[in-house]
Design a protein around this motif. Structure first.
Motif, PDB file in Angstrom:
ATOM      1  N   PRO A   5       4.922 -29.607 -22.937  1.00  0.00           N
ATOM      2  CA  PRO A   5       4.883 -29.310 -21.496  1.00  0.00           C
ATOM      3  C   PRO A   5       5.498 -30.417 -20.639  1.00  0.00           C
ATOM      4  N   TRP A   6       5.279 -31.679 -21.012  1.00  0.00           N
ATOM      5  CA  TRP A   6       5.822 -32.776 -20.214  1.00  0.00           C
ATOM      6  C   TRP A   6       7.345 -32.803 -20.267  1.00  0.00           C
ATOM      7  N   PHE A   7       7.919 -32.384 -21.415  1.00  0.00           N
ATOM      8  CA  PHE A   7       9.373 -32.356 -21.541  1.00  0.00           C
ATOM      9  C   PHE A   7       9.954 -31.256 -20.676  1.00  0.00           C
ATOM     10  N   GLN A   8       9.308 -30.096 -20.653  1.00  0.00           N
ATOM     11  CA  GLN A   8       9.766 -29.009 -19.796  1.00  0.00           C
ATOM     12  C   GLN A   8       9.673 -29.403 -18.322  1.00  0.00           C
ATOM     13  N   ALA A   9       8.600 -30.100 -17.966  1.00  0.00           N
ATOM     14  CA  ALA A   9       8.451 -30.538 -16.579  1.00  0.00           C
ATOM     15  C   ALA A   9       9.527 -31.540 -16.197  1.00  0.00           C
ATOM     16  N   MET A  10       9.881 -32.436 -17.115  1.00  0.00           N
ATOM     17  CA  MET A  10      10.922 -33.418 -16.845  1.00  0.00           C
ATOM     18  C   MET A  10      12.264 -32.745 -16.622  1.00  0.00           C
ATOM     19  N   LEU A  11      12.577 -31.730 -17.431  1.00  0.00           N
ATOM     20  CA  LEU A  11      13.829 -31.014 -17.279  1.00  0.00           C
ATOM     21  C   LEU A  11      13.895 -30.249 -15.959  1.00  0.00           C
ATOM     22  N   HIS A  12      12.728 -29.900 -15.415  1.00  0.00           N
ATOM     23  CA  HIS A  12      12.692 -29.157 -14.151  1.00  0.00           C
ATOM     24  C   HIS A  12      12.508 -30.092 -12.957  1.00  0.00           C
ATOM     25  N   GLY A  13      12.859 -31.364 -13.138  1.00  0.00           N
ATOM     26  CA  GLY A  13      12.872 -32.281 -12.004  1.00  0.00           C
ATOM     27  C   GLY A  13      11.580 -33.007 -11.730  1.00  0.00           C
ATOM     28  N   HIS A  14      10.713 -33.136 -12.726  1.00  0.00           N
ATOM     29  CA  HIS A  14       9.445 -33.842 -12.537  1.00  0.00           C
ATOM     30  C   HIS A  14       9.291 -34.923 -13.613  1.00  0.00           C
ATOM     31  N   PRO A  15      10.062 -36.005 -13.529  1.00  0.00           N
ATOM     32  CA  PRO A  15       9.996 -37.055 -14.557  1.00  0.00           C
ATOM     33  C   PRO A  15       8.653 -37.768 -14.607  1.00  0.00           C
ATOM     34  N   TYR A  37      19.946 -42.912 -17.252  1.00  0.00           N
ATOM     35  CA  TYR A  37      19.409 -42.001 -16.237  1.00  0.00           C
ATOM     36  C   TYR A  37      18.008 -41.514 -16.587  1.00  0.00           C
ATOM     37  N   TYR A  38      17.826 -40.971 -17.801  1.00  0.00           N
ATOM     38  CA  TYR A  38      16.548 -40.369 -18.174  1.00  0.00           C
ATOM     39  C   TYR A  38      15.505 -41.390 -18.615  1.00  0.00           C
ATOM     40  N   VAL A  39      15.939 -42.560 -19.064  1.00  0.00           N
ATOM     41  CA  VAL A  39      14.986 -43.546 -19.590  1.00  0.00           C
ATOM     42  C   VAL A  39      14.845 -44.737 -18.648  1.00  0.00           C
ATOM     43  N   LEU A  40      15.928 -45.493 -18.440  1.00  0.00           N
ATOM     44  CA  LEU A  40      15.830 -46.724 -17.664  1.00  0.00           C
ATOM     45  C   LEU A  40      15.482 -46.459 -16.199  1.00  0.00           C
ATOM     46  N   TRP A  41      16.139 -45.470 -15.605  1.00  0.00           N
ATOM     47  CA  TRP A  41      15.842 -45.172 -14.207  1.00  0.00           C
ATOM     48  C   TRP A  41      14.420 -44.649 -14.047  1.00  0.00           C
ATOM     49  N   ASN A  42      13.969 -43.869 -15.006  1.00  0.00           N
ATOM     50  CA  ASN A  42      12.607 -43.333 -14.962  1.00  0.00           C
ATOM     51  C   ASN A  42      11.582 -44.454 -15.056  1.00  0.00           C
ATOM     52  N   THR A  43      11.776 -45.348 -16.016  1.00  0.00           N
ATOM     53  CA  THR A  43      10.811 -46.443 -16.176  1.00  0.00           C
ATOM     54  C   THR A  43      10.884 -47.423 -15.008  1.00  0.00           C
ATOM     55  N   TYR A  44      12.069 -47.582 -14.438  1.00  0.00           N
ATOM     56  CA  TYR A  44      12.214 -48.484 -13.285  1.00  0.00           C
ATOM     57  C   TYR A  44      11.431 -47.960 -12.078  1.00  0.00           C
ATOM     58  N   GLN A  45      11.382 -46.633 -11.930  1.00  0.00           N
ATOM     59  CA  GLN A  45      10.680 -46.047 -10.795  1.00  0.00           C
ATOM     60  C   GLN A  45       9.170 -46.063 -10.959  1.00  0.00           C
ATOM     61  N   VAL A  46       8.702 -46.263 -12.184  1.00  0.00           N
ATOM     62  CA  VAL A  46       7.262 -46.240 -12.431  1.00  0.00           C
ATOM     63  C   VAL A  46       6.631 -47.550 -11.958  1.00  0.00           C
ATOM     64  N   PRO A  47       5.664 -47.496 -11.077  1.00  0.00           N
ATOM     65  CA  PRO A  47       4.958 -48.728 -10.672  1.00  0.00           C
ATOM     66  C   PRO A  47       4.000 -49.156 -11.778  1.00  0.00           C
ATOM     67  N   PHE A  48       4.444 -50.091 -12.622  1.00  0.00           N
ATOM     68  CA  PHE A  48       3.629 -50.461 -13.777  1.00  0.00           C
ATOM     69  C   PHE A  48       2.288 -51.054 -13.376  1.00  0.00           C
ATOM     70  N   THR A  49       2.156 -51.438 -12.093  1.00  0.00           N
ATOM     71  CA  THR A  49       0.869 -51.957 -11.640  1.00  0.00           C
ATOM     72  C   THR A  49      -0.206 -50.871 -11.624  1.00  0.00           C
ATOM     73  N   LYS A  50       0.235 -49.602 -11.762  1.00  0.00           N
ATOM     74  CA  LYS A  50      -0.733 -48.505 -11.824  1.00  0.00           C
ATOM     75  C   LYS A  50      -1.380 -48.390 -13.194  1.00  0.00           C
ATOM     76  N   ALA A  51      -0.899 -49.169 -14.158  1.00  0.00           N
ATOM     77  CA  ALA A  51      -1.483 -49.132 -15.497  1.00  0.00           C
ATOM     78  C   ALA A  51      -2.971 -49.454 -15.424  1.00  0.00           C
ATOM     79  N   PRO A  52      -3.798 -48.700 -16.150  1.00  0.00           N
ATOM     80  CA  PRO A  52      -5.257 -48.878 -16.032  1.00  0.00           C
ATOM     81  C   PRO A  52      -5.781 -50.205 -16.561  1.00  0.00           C
ATOM     82  N   THR A  53      -5.035 -50.891 -17.430  1.00  0.00           N
ATOM     83  CA  THR A  53      -5.488 -52.168 -17.981  1.00  0.00           C
ATOM     84  C   THR A  53      -4.375 -53.199 -17.902  1.00  0.00           C
ATOM     85  N   VAL A  54      -4.754 -54.478 -17.921  1.00  0.00           N
ATOM     86  CA  VAL A  54      -3.770 -55.556 -17.912  1.00  0.00           C
ATOM     87  C   VAL A  54      -2.937 -55.525 -19.191  1.00  0.00           C
TER      88      VAL A  54
END
Length: 338
Positions: free
Chosen positions: A104-114, A242-259
């Motif tokens: 499901p997550w892969f289908q969502a990513m293809l439909h514009g929800h990375p 595009y699909y990997v580096l840009w996606n991870t760059y946009q993720v605010p890693f500070t949202k990670a639940p643990t240090v």
């Protein structure tokens, strides 16, 4: 049937104590990845090592030496390594095509929800992985462990015929093993699977070209080489950023639940950019090779040693009558290094 086959394959290696299971729409069971499951990757590493060292190594290399009447260990082992690499990347790519579109997550990513790649991780602190997903990951990790071991052995055994990009390959394998283990355990497996799939496509093309080159089939190399460069450019220098580096760059890693997860994210992100640097390095090598083919009429493999290129270009593995001279060249190089 698919679920029963997968369950039988990994049940003994994966779950000494079963966690709570639930099932996806296709019946493939899911649960949270655990450290102890990495032992399946060790089994795959031993399997690949068996293929290289005993099955292909003994049957192919020794038989080739008997047939040709000379010692061609270094070049023959290069051919064996490429054959195993081609087989692994082809099987894992087919495997990914089989199960990945159903995620499901892969289908969502293809439909514009990375953000779907990270949603469960940041919300629940973990992700669920299907058996198909886990086996795919463990095959790749097992192969990278085998490739690291084989590269070290090849570098020590054949110092006179070491790859020109030996250092870069060592960095690639070490970084790959490190971030694959971290990403599997810490819950970054969805992004890791995209990295593997995007690299697999070009790896298949590279293996075919290298096998053709080692066999001395230069005319076939001329047809395959543009396809390889195109695959490499599209998958590793366009889709991967595009699909990997840009996606991870946009993720605010500070949202990670643990240090710990935050640190793991930063380490994996650094590893992904190392991959990009290596991809650019090898793409530059390929462009240099293309220049040599177009303007100088030779197809020298700049990722291999001078000795390998000299021997393969002059003789080719199909020409038995000339291989008597190859043995003298290789033995003379060995004597000089010793």
């Amino acid at each position: 049937m698919k679920s029963r086959v997968l369950d039988a394959l990994v049940d003994g290696a994966f779950h000494s104590q079963r966690t709570i299971w639930f099932h996806t729409h296709d019946g493939d069971a899911e649960d949270v990845p655990q450290w102890h499951e990495i032992k399946l990757a060790v089994l795959f590493m031993l399997f690949f090592s068996f293929l290289r060292g005993y099955l292909f190594g003994k049957l192919m290399v020794e038989r080739m030496g008997d047939y040709l009447g000379v010692m061609v260990d270094s070049i023959a082992l290069k051919l064996v390594n490429q054959a195993i690499s081609f087989w692994m990347h082809m099987v894992s790519t087919v495997w990914a095509v089989w199960w990945l579109p159903e995620e499901p997550w892969f289908q969502a990513m293809l439909h514009g929800h990375p953000e779907a790649i990270w949603e469960d991780l940041f919300k629940n602190g973990h992700i669920q992985m299907t058996m198909s997903f886990k086996v795919f990951y463990m095959i790749h990790l097992g192969y990278q462990l085998h490739a690291l071991r084989a590269t070290i052995q090849e570098g020590r055994a054949f110092t006179h015929d070491r790859r020109a990009d030996y250092a870069q390959m060592m960095v690639h394998h070490v970084v790959a093993v490190l971030i694959m283990i971290i990403s599997y355990v810490m819950g970054f497996g969805r992004m890791g699977s995209l990295v593997m799939v995007l690299h697999n496509v070009s790896d298949i093309a590279v293996c075919i070209c290298k096998i053709a080159k080692l066999l001395g089939l230069d005319r076939l190399v001329l047809y395959l080489f543009p396809v390889m460069i195109l695959c490499w450019f599209v998958t590793r220098l366009v889709m991967y950023p595009y699909y990997v580096l840009w996606n991870t760059y946009q993720v605010p890693f500070t949202k990670a639940p643990t240090v710990l997860m935050m640190v793991a994210f930063v380490v994996c992100e650094a590893g992904l950019f190392i991959f990009l640097a290596l991809n650019l390095y090898w793409f530059g090598k390929f462009l240099h090779m293309a220049w040599n083919i177009i303007f100088h009429g030779n197809s020298i493999d700049l990722t291999e040693s001078n000795l390998t290129n000299e021997v393969v270009d002059k003789y080719g593995l199909w020409n038995k009558n000339r291989w008597w001279e190859v043995g003298a060249s290789i033995n003379a190089a060995s004597d000089e290094c010793s």
